[in-house]
Design a protein around this motif. Structure first.
Motif, PDB file in Angstrom:
ATOM      1  N   THR A 774       4.304   1.183  -3.428  1.00  0.00           N
ATOM      2  CA  THR A 774       3.433   0.005  -3.231  1.00  0.00           C
ATOM      3  C   THR A 774       4.146  -1.278  -3.601  1.00  0.00           C
ATOM      4  O   THR A 774       5.204  -1.246  -4.205  1.00  0.00           O
ATOM      5  CB  THR A 774       2.152   0.154  -4.083  1.00  0.00           C
ATOM      6  N   GLU A 775       3.508  -2.421  -3.237  1.00  0.00           N
ATOM      7  CA  GLU A 775       4.089  -3.745  -3.481  1.00  0.00           C
ATOM      8  C   GLU A 775       4.028  -4.100  -4.959  1.00  0.00           C
ATOM      9  O   GLU A 775       3.325  -3.436  -5.740  1.00  0.00           O
ATOM     10  CB  GLU A 775       3.334  -4.836  -2.686  1.00  0.00           C
ATOM     11  N   GLN A 776       4.721  -5.186  -5.275  1.00  0.00           N
ATOM     12  CA  GLN A 776       4.829  -5.607  -6.675  1.00  0.00           C
ATOM     13  C   GLN A 776       3.479  -6.071  -7.202  1.00  0.00           C
ATOM     14  O   GLN A 776       3.231  -6.027  -8.393  1.00  0.00           O
ATOM     15  CB  GLN A 776       5.823  -6.775  -6.771  1.00  0.00           C
ATOM     16  N   ILE A 882      -7.781   1.397  -3.297  1.00  0.00           N
ATOM     17  CA  ILE A 882      -8.453   0.426  -2.429  1.00  0.00           C
ATOM     18  C   ILE A 882      -7.617  -0.836  -2.273  1.00  0.00           C
ATOM     19  O   ILE A 882      -7.452  -1.393  -1.187  1.00  0.00           O
ATOM     20  CB  ILE A 882      -9.856   0.089  -2.989  1.00  0.00           C
ATOM     21  N   LEU A 883      -7.064  -1.298  -3.391  1.00  0.00           N
ATOM     22  CA  LEU A 883      -6.212  -2.497  -3.359  1.00  0.00           C
ATOM     23  C   LEU A 883      -4.996  -2.278  -2.463  1.00  0.00           C
ATOM     24  O   LEU A 883      -4.567  -3.160  -1.728  1.00  0.00           O
ATOM     25  CB  LEU A 883      -5.772  -2.880  -4.770  1.00  0.00           C
ATOM     26  N   GLN A 884      -4.422  -1.060  -2.549  1.00  0.00           N
ATOM     27  CA  GLN A 884      -3.260  -0.765  -1.709  1.00  0.00           C
ATOM     28  C   GLN A 884      -3.631  -0.804  -0.228  1.00  0.00           C
ATOM     29  O   GLN A 884      -2.894  -1.342   0.609  1.00  0.00           O
ATOM     30  CB  GLN A 884      -2.688   0.601  -2.068  1.00  0.00           C
ATOM     31  N   LYS A 887      -4.086  -4.406   0.816  1.00  0.00           N
ATOM     32  CA  LYS A 887      -2.792  -5.094   0.884  1.00  0.00           C
ATOM     33  C   LYS A 887      -2.050  -4.720   2.169  1.00  0.00           C
ATOM     34  O   LYS A 887      -1.470  -5.573   2.845  1.00  0.00           O
ATOM     35  CB  LYS A 887      -1.965  -4.728  -0.351  1.00  0.00           C
ATOM     36  N   SER A 888      -2.067  -3.456   2.518  1.00  0.00           N
ATOM     37  CA  SER A 888      -1.380  -3.029   3.738  1.00  0.00           C
ATOM     38  C   SER A 888      -2.018  -3.666   4.975  1.00  0.00           C
ATOM     39  O   SER A 888      -1.330  -4.110   5.899  1.00  0.00           O
ATOM     40  CB  SER A 888      -1.413  -1.499   3.849  1.00  0.00           C
ATOM     41  N   LYS A 889      -3.380  -3.763   4.968  1.00  0.00           N
ATOM     42  CA  LYS A 889      -4.049  -4.403   6.104  1.00  0.00           C
ATOM     43  C   LYS A 889      -3.647  -5.874   6.199  1.00  0.00           C
ATOM     44  O   LYS A 889      -3.373  -6.392   7.282  1.00  0.00           O
ATOM     45  CB  LYS A 889      -5.572  -4.292   5.954  1.00  0.00           C
TER      46      LYS A 889
END
Length: 953
Positions: A774-776, A882-884, A887-889
């Motif tokens: 995942t992102e930072q 959910i946050l991931q 973020k991807s969307k």
């Protein structure tokens, strides 16, 4: 000496002739006498002769008098006589009878010549500055008067000497603080002469706190009710502020504008104003205008205008404007002042639109002023001031323009006729019998249309009822009808300026104008005739109107297409003749006067021909109309095609700009969503941190309980040894067996829980590995979850160690049980002897049971806490997931928008290449083409462009 004194002090009349030898004798006494009294008497005698025999005394005594100023500084009396004598020689302020006997021009020449002799040695002026510092009245006052006279005679030269003298200006500024009013007042006059046309000295005087001191003097003297001292202070303030942007900014930043408000507090009783009060108030109004003059930098003017509104100064001026009994010249100057305070300032213009006159019913101030403008009985200067006020109200004020034009539209006209609107007054003035009213109303209406194409189209809807029984005609038609009736030159010039302003840059208005078949023949007939000089101006304006009809023609009328109108000019007028008539406008003397400044200032009503804003329009259109007349039909077609293509490209570019703006808005919304998600993530991280701290607290409590449990086990072991030593009953052995079974069951349960925890840990580890990419932005939440997993794992390790300890204890109990069984076999003979220890054993057994129950409760509580922690961990893991996903969307949407922008940029690049090619074609055809930078900045720099045009004018 005594006879000389008697002659000098003789009664008025023809003075006895005095030879140069007598004056020479006095000069010798001044130069050679060793006694101070003799020199003082000689200087006093020269002073008495200096007014009647100015030339002789000046030629022979000036050098000796300067020497006295240098050597006799200790005696104030002789210094005062010497300064008075020099003042009489240099000054041109002669008595009335002397002015009759001597020629004034000769007096001016004498004063200038003697001043030049005096200042030839700069040390003389420096010496005079040191004498002015003396507090003695007999030295300071004549020194101030002499220095003032020097500045009057040779101002620039004396100013330069004072400027380079150390602390020269500061010494003179101290005069304003003198407690003796006569010195303070003459000090103001001295500073007036000192600050004339010298920006450097003006800045020094301003920074020496001159504004504060002068405003204090004006307040002490009674503001506008004060005497001539107030007038002198106001003139000095004008010298300091006029054409000096630095001092104006210093005046505004020092909050001195707020101190001007009490100047204009005029009472209800305005009868019997003194001449001095009228002069003072006139100067005060001029001082306000200096701060908001249209010639000042736009930024400085705007800041002063806003300051005047916020401190209530504009409101006070409007009160004077609507008051009764105010003298006519003060009212006129107040109107001009209000005009420049509101010019181009939206907040001030809005306030002025809300001002009502104290009438019943209340009427807007604009309507009351317009009634004065179209009333031929009002003074000419007052009508000019009202026109200027109306122009300033509409300057860069599209809201005000719309309100004025709306009063002319059919839907907003008051059917009851109870109130008169601004539009009705303008129409009434436009068609009255007074030519000045016609001109003023036409110019005022033209300002309502200035640079506002939508209103030009709206004004085409205005219908006028000319007479009963006849159908109404449009305002445009009525203007052309009056124009063709051969009215006065001033009326026709006003109507032509209105029509040129109306039709310029408005193709629909041009079509309406051409739709009347009588208009073009009238214009061509006016231009083709050879009329006198008075009619040349009308011919030039007719040529301009016809040129506008060609240049802004959209070719919608077949009979009046561009090409046909050009052929008509070629046949009936001639191109060269047309261009010559068009040039009559800019060559006219009244045109040059009007182009200088926005305020209409005319010496007489007959000279009222041109408006300042209209001169800008002429300058803009004269060149393009001349080029349009010489273009061929093919060039016109190409130009039209190029214009259409440019319009299409502009529409495409506008569309793409709109799309890009929408995408920018979407990106901003997505960024906001990301920020909200980040904030939610931070909140969750804080929650996890709190939970970790709670787990640590539970761990500490658990360790404390474990220590206590270890102590209790040691205590139980010691009791068991005593039992073995003393012997144990069979019942106690059975109870111990039961406890052993219970501990085994507990051990099995704990092992099952341990396996469950291990499976949970394995699941967490697998999910942690999946979330590793995942992102930072989500790493903080993940690290919090991993920390929680590590803590749970540590806690499970401690549970394992505890279970091992319990298993060791169970093994110990088993070994003890075996020992007890062996002891039981050997203890049967002596069972009877153990009755005494039964009570003790029962007590120990009860304590053991109670402690075991407590341990069970503690284990149960710990297991519940672990379950709750596991639930929190699961919720945090789901939140992170959910946050991931979000973020991807978002990343996918951003990538799509970037791709769309790249496509748009490619399209824009293609369009730019096409545009550049078309512009090159236009340049080859000789058409002026605006640069791309001008096109891009056109919507955002209207005010700057207007300011630049004014400066160019």
């Amino acid at each position: 000496v005594l006879p000389l004194r008697r002659r000098a002090g003789a009664p008025s009349g023809s003075p006895p002739p005095i030879s140069g030898a007598r004056i020479q004798k006095l000069c010798d006494r001044v130069a050679s006498s060793t006694l101070l009294d003799d020199r003082r008497d000689a200087v006093r005698a020269l002073k008495s002769l200096s007014k009647k025999y100015r030339l002789e005394v000046g030629i022979q005594a000036m050098e000796h008098l300067i020497h006295v100023l240098q050597t006799d500084r200790s005696d104030s009396e002789i210094i005062g006589y010497a300064l008075d004598t020099l003042y009489n020689i240099i000054s041109n302020d002669l008595e009335e009878e002397e002015q009759e006997e001597n020629v004034p021009k000769q007096a001016d020449d004498l004063g200038s010549q003697f001043t030049e002799i005096f200042i030839k040695q700069q040390e003389n002026v420096t010496l005079l500055l040191t004498l002015v510092e003396e507090f003695d009245f007999h030295v300071r006052w004549p020194g101030v008067k002499l220095l003032t006279s020097l500045l009057k005679q040779q101002g620039p030269q004396v100013q330069q000497i004072i400027l380079v003298s150390p602390m020269g200006v500061s010494r003179l500024m101290d005069l304003l603080a003198d407690s003796r009013e006569v010195i303070r007042n003459d000090g103001v006059l001295l500073l007036q002469q000192l600050t004339k046309s010298n920006a450097a000295i003006q800045k020094i005087v301003a920074f020496e706190n001159a504004f504060e001191r002068l405003l204090d003097i004006i307040t002490e003297e009674g503001n506008s009710d004060g005497g001539i001292v107030v007038e002198d202070c106001l003139l000095l303030l004008q010298n300091l502020l006029k054409n000096n942007n630095s001092n104006q900014n210093f005046f505004k930043e020092g909050s001195y504008i707020q101190r001007m408000k009490p100047w204009f507090e005029v009472g209800d009783d305005n009868c019997g104003w003194s001449a001095q009060k009228v002069t003072n108030l006139h100067l005060m109004l001029q001082l306000v205008r200096v701060l908001v003059s249209p010639t000042n930098p736009p930024g400085a003017t705007s800041s002063c205008q806003k300051a005047m509104f916020h401190c209530g100064l504009l409101q006070q001026l409007c009160t004077i404007l609507m008051a009764t009994g105010v003298p006519a010249d003060i009212l006129t100057e107040t109107i001009n002042t209000v005009s420049e305070v509101i010019r181009g300032c939206q907040i001030n213009q809005d306030y002025f639109a809300s001002v009502n006159a104290p009438s019943n019913p209340p009427r807007p101030a604009i309507v009351v002023l317009l009634m004065s403008m179209v009333n031929e009985r009002q003074p000419f200067v007052l009508r000019c001031a009202v026109l200027y006020c109306f122009q300033c109200f509409l300057y860069k004020n599209q809201k005000g323009q719309g309100e004025i034009v709306s009063t002319l539209l059919p839907s907003t006209i008051d059917a009851t006729g109870n109130s008169v609107s601004a539009g009705q007054l303008l129409c009434g003035g436009l068609f009255s019998t007074d030519s000045l009213s016609n001109w003023c109303a036409a110019v005022a209406l033209a300002h309502a249309l200035q640079e506002n194409a939508p209103l030009k189209e709206q004004l085409l809807r205005v219908q006028l009822a000319t007479s009963i029984g006849n159908p109404p005609v449009s305002l445009l038609q009525q203007c052309t009808n009056i124009l063709s009736q051969g009215s006065k030159v001033q009326t026709r010039v006003g109507l032509l300026m209105l029509l040129c302003t109306w039709l310029s840059n408005c193709s629909i208005a041009v079509t309406h104008f051409l739709h009347n078949p009588a208009n073009i023949p009238f214009l061509t007939g006016q231009i083709a005739e050879n009329l006198g000089e008075e009619e040349q101006l009308v011919q030039g304006l007719c040529a301009l109107l016809l040129g506008i009809s060609i240049y802004y023609n959209d070719n919608s009328l077949e009979n009046y297409r561009k090409e046909k109108l050009k052929q008509l000019i070629e046949k009936r007028i001639g191109r060269e003749n047309f261009i010559e008539k068009l040039g009559f406008i800019s060559k006219h003397e009244l045109y040059s006067r009007a182009a200088q400044k926005p305020q209409p200032s005319f010496s007489s009503p007959d000279h009222m021909m041109f408006d300042h804003e209209f001169t800008k329009l002429v300058k803009e259109l004269e060149g393009v109309i001349s080029k349009a007349i010489y273009k061929s039909s093919e060039e016109d077609k190409k130009e039209e095609e190029v214009k259409k293509t440019l319009e299409q490209h502009d529409n495409i570019v506008t569309h793409y700009k709109k799309v890009i703006r929408e995408q920018d808005q979407e990106l901003e919304e997505l960024k906001q969503q990301i920020n909200t998600l980040k904030s939610q993530n931070e909140q969750l991280q804080t929650t996890v941190t709190q939970q970790v701290s709670q787990i640590q607290q539970h761990k500490d409590q658990y360790n404390l309980l474990k220590v206590q449990l270890g102590k209790d086990n040691q205590h139980h072991n010691s009791h068991g040894e005593t039992f073995q030593m003393n012997g144990i009953q069979l019942e106690e052995v059975s109870k111990l067996k039961e406890e052993l079974e219970e501990w085994k069951n507990k051990h099995e349960l704990l092992q099952g829980q341990l396996r469950e925890k291990e499976s949970v840990i394995e699941k967490l580890k697998s999910s942690q590995l999946e979330m590793g990419t995942t992102e930072q932005s989500s790493q903080a939440g993940k690290s919090g979850g991993s920390e929680l997993n590590n803590e749970l794992q540590k806690e499970l390790e401690t549970l394992r160690s505890q279970i091992q300890l319990q298993s060791t204890e169970i093994s110990k109990l088993q070994s003890e049980n075996q020992k007890l069984q062996l002891l039981n076999a050997a203890a049967d003979p002596v069972l009877g002897d153990c009755g005494a220890t039964t009570a003790k054993n029962s007590e120990v057994e009860g304590r053991l049971l109670q402690e075991v129950k407590e341990l069970k409760n503690e284990v149960k509580a710990l297991s519940e806490e672990k379950a709750s922690l596991k639930q929190h961990l699961d919720s945090s893991n789901s939140t992170v997931a959910i946050l991931q996903d979000q973020k991807s969307k978002l990343q996918q949407e951003v990538a799509e928008s970037k791709k769309e922008q790249d496509d748009l940029l490619v399209l824009l690049a293609d369009q730019d290449q096409k545009l550049s090619a078309l512009k090159n074609k236009l340049k080859e055809l000789g058409e002026p083409v605006e640069d791309e930078d001008d096109i891009e900045s056109g919507d955002q720099a209207d005010e700057d462009e207007d300011g630049e045009e004014e400066e160019q004018d």
